[in-house]
Write a protein that holds these residues in place. Sequence first.
Motif, PDB file in Angstrom:
ATOM      1  N   ARG A 375      -1.223  29.872  18.665  1.00 14.17           N
ATOM      2  CA  ARG A 375      -0.755  31.264  18.425  1.00 14.17           C
ATOM      3  C   ARG A 375      -0.103  31.310  20.154  1.00 14.17           C
ATOM      4  O   ARG A 375      -0.718  31.295  20.958  1.00 14.17           O
ATOM      5  CB  ARG A 375      -1.797  32.222  18.247  1.00 14.17           C
ATOM      6  N   LYS A 413      13.427  30.701  15.277  1.00  7.02           N
ATOM      7  CA  LYS A 413      13.023  30.570  13.910  1.00  7.02           C
ATOM      8  C   LYS A 413      13.083  29.255  13.331  1.00  7.02           C
ATOM      9  O   LYS A 413      12.199  28.550  12.543  1.00  7.02           O
ATOM     10  CB  LYS A 413      13.635  31.684  12.916  1.00  7.02           C
ATOM     11  N   ILE A 416      10.937  26.658  15.270  1.00  5.32           N
ATOM     12  CA  ILE A 416       9.473  26.859  14.704  1.00  5.32           C
ATOM     13  C   ILE A 416       9.095  26.328  13.454  1.00  5.32           C
ATOM     14  O   ILE A 416       8.247  25.878  13.066  1.00  5.32           O
ATOM     15  CB  ILE A 416       9.037  28.362  15.140  1.00  5.32           C
ATOM     16  N   LEU A 423       7.470  32.662  12.680  1.00  2.97           N
ATOM     17  CA  LEU A 423       7.842  33.376  13.614  1.00  2.97           C
ATOM     18  C   LEU A 423       7.753  34.607  12.967  1.00  2.97           C
ATOM     19  O   LEU A 423       8.216  35.195  12.135  1.00  2.97           O
ATOM     20  CB  LEU A 423       9.308  33.137  14.227  1.00  2.97           C
ATOM     21  N   ILE A 437       4.321  33.586  17.426  1.00  7.28           N
ATOM     22  CA  ILE A 437       4.477  32.165  17.134  1.00  7.28           C
ATOM     23  C   ILE A 437       3.221  31.703  16.563  1.00  7.28           C
ATOM     24  O   ILE A 437       2.317  31.370  17.294  1.00  7.28           O
ATOM     25  CB  ILE A 437       5.192  31.437  18.321  1.00  7.28           C
TER      26      ILE A 437
END
Length: 441
Positions: A375, A413, A416, A423, A437
Motif C-alpha cells: 500500500r 490508474k 496500477i 487506485l 495505491i
Amino acid sequence: MKLRLGGFSAERVLRRFLPRSLLGRSLLIVLVPLVLLQAVALQIFYGSHLDELSRRLAGSVAGEVAFMIDEIDRDPDTRHLTIQETDAHFGFKTAFLRGQLLQHLPPPDAPGPVDNDLEYGLNTDLNRPFTVGWNHSADFIRVYVQMADGVLRIDVPRKRLYIGTLYIFFLWLIGTALLLFGIAALFLRTQVRGIKRLAVAAESFGMGRDVGPIRPEGAIEVRRAATAFNRMQDRVRRFLAQRTTMLAGVSHDLRTPLTRLRLALAMLPEIPPGEAADMNTDIEEMEKLISVYLSFARGEGSEQAAPTDISLLLDDVAVAARRSGAVIDCDVPDSLVATLRPEAIRRAITNLVDNARRHARHIWLVATSTSRSLRIIIDDDGPGIPAARRETMLRPFESADPGGTGLGLAIAKDIIGAHGGDLLLLDRPGGGLRVVIELPG
C-alpha cells in the motif's frame, strides 16, 4: 423458499463447511457416493446375512445348553458323566457350583445382535433362570443356569457365536474405499494441477509478468484452455510490439515538424524576442502534450516485472518532487521490496505527486506492506476532489485544472490496474486528498 436453520440458510451453512478448492470439492463428490455405497453394502450384509447367521449360531448354542440341562434332569445321578460327554461333544467347559445362587451380571461391553439372539434362544429353550457373562474373557462367554441344588456354569467359546469372516468383510470395505479414494485423489490432483498452473499464468500475465508459454496437461478441456492461453499470449505480445512500433513512428513524425518550426523561429531575426520566446514555449508545450498522449497510449507493456526496492523508488520520486519546488515528507520502511515494473510505477507515482504539487502546499508519501499486498499513500493538504467527481477524474482527458491534459490520473490508474492493483481517491483526515495505491505483494 430457502430452508433456514436458526437464522442461517441451509445454503450458507453448506457453503461454510464445503471445501473451497476444486480439488476438495471433486474429492468430496467422489467420497460421498463411495461412503454411501459402502454404507448400503454394510447395511445389506448386517441387516440380512449377519442377522440370520447370528440367530442361527445363537440358537444352536442355546439348543446345546438346553440339551445338556435336559440330560442332567433325566438322570441327576450321572450328572458328572453327562457334563463330560457334552463338553467333549460341544466344546464347552462346564462346572457345577453346589449351593450357589444366580447373581446379577453387567451387560456386554459391545452390545450387538449376538447377545440378544442368545438370550432369546435361552429363554425359548430353557425353563429355568439363567444369566450370561460376556466380559469374563476374550475367548469365551459364561452361561449360568440355576439348578435345584446349585448353579451350572458353562463356558461357551466365542467362536461358536461370532463369524470369523466379519472382520475380513470390514477390512475389505475399508480397504477398497481407501484404495479407490487414493486413486481418485491422485487422478484429480493431476487434473487440478493443470488448472492451477493456467490460473497462475493468467494472473501473472495480467500483471505484466511474462511467464512464457505453459505446458498443456490434464484432461483434453484443460489442454485446450492452456493452448488457447498460449495463443492469446502470442497475439497480445504481437499487438503490443506492433503498437509500440507504430507509436514510435508517430512520435518521430510529429516531433520532426516541431523541430523544424523551432529552427525556423531561431532563424527569423525580425520577430521580437518576447514573441519568439512565447512561440518556443508553445512548441515545448506541444512536445510535452505529444509525449503525454503517447505515454498514455503506449503504456509500459514492454517493461518486464522484477523485484524492486520500493523504498529507493519512492525516495527518488520525493527528491525529484523537491527539485520541482514541492514540500514533501517521505515515510517509507527500509528494504521494502515488491515484484513490479519499476519505471511504470515510477511514472504513475510521479504523476500523482505532480498533481498534488500543483494543488497543495504539503505532500506526505507513506508506504506499508503485508505478506499479500503493498500500500502506497499520497496525502496532500489541497482542496481535494468532491466524492461525486472522483470516478470521473480517473477517466482520460478529465481534469480539474483548466490547463491540464487530464491524463495524469488516467495513466496512473492504467499502470496500477495492469499490475493487478487498484487506485482509490479518498478524503484525507484533516482535509485534502488521499490517494491510495493497492498492489499485490
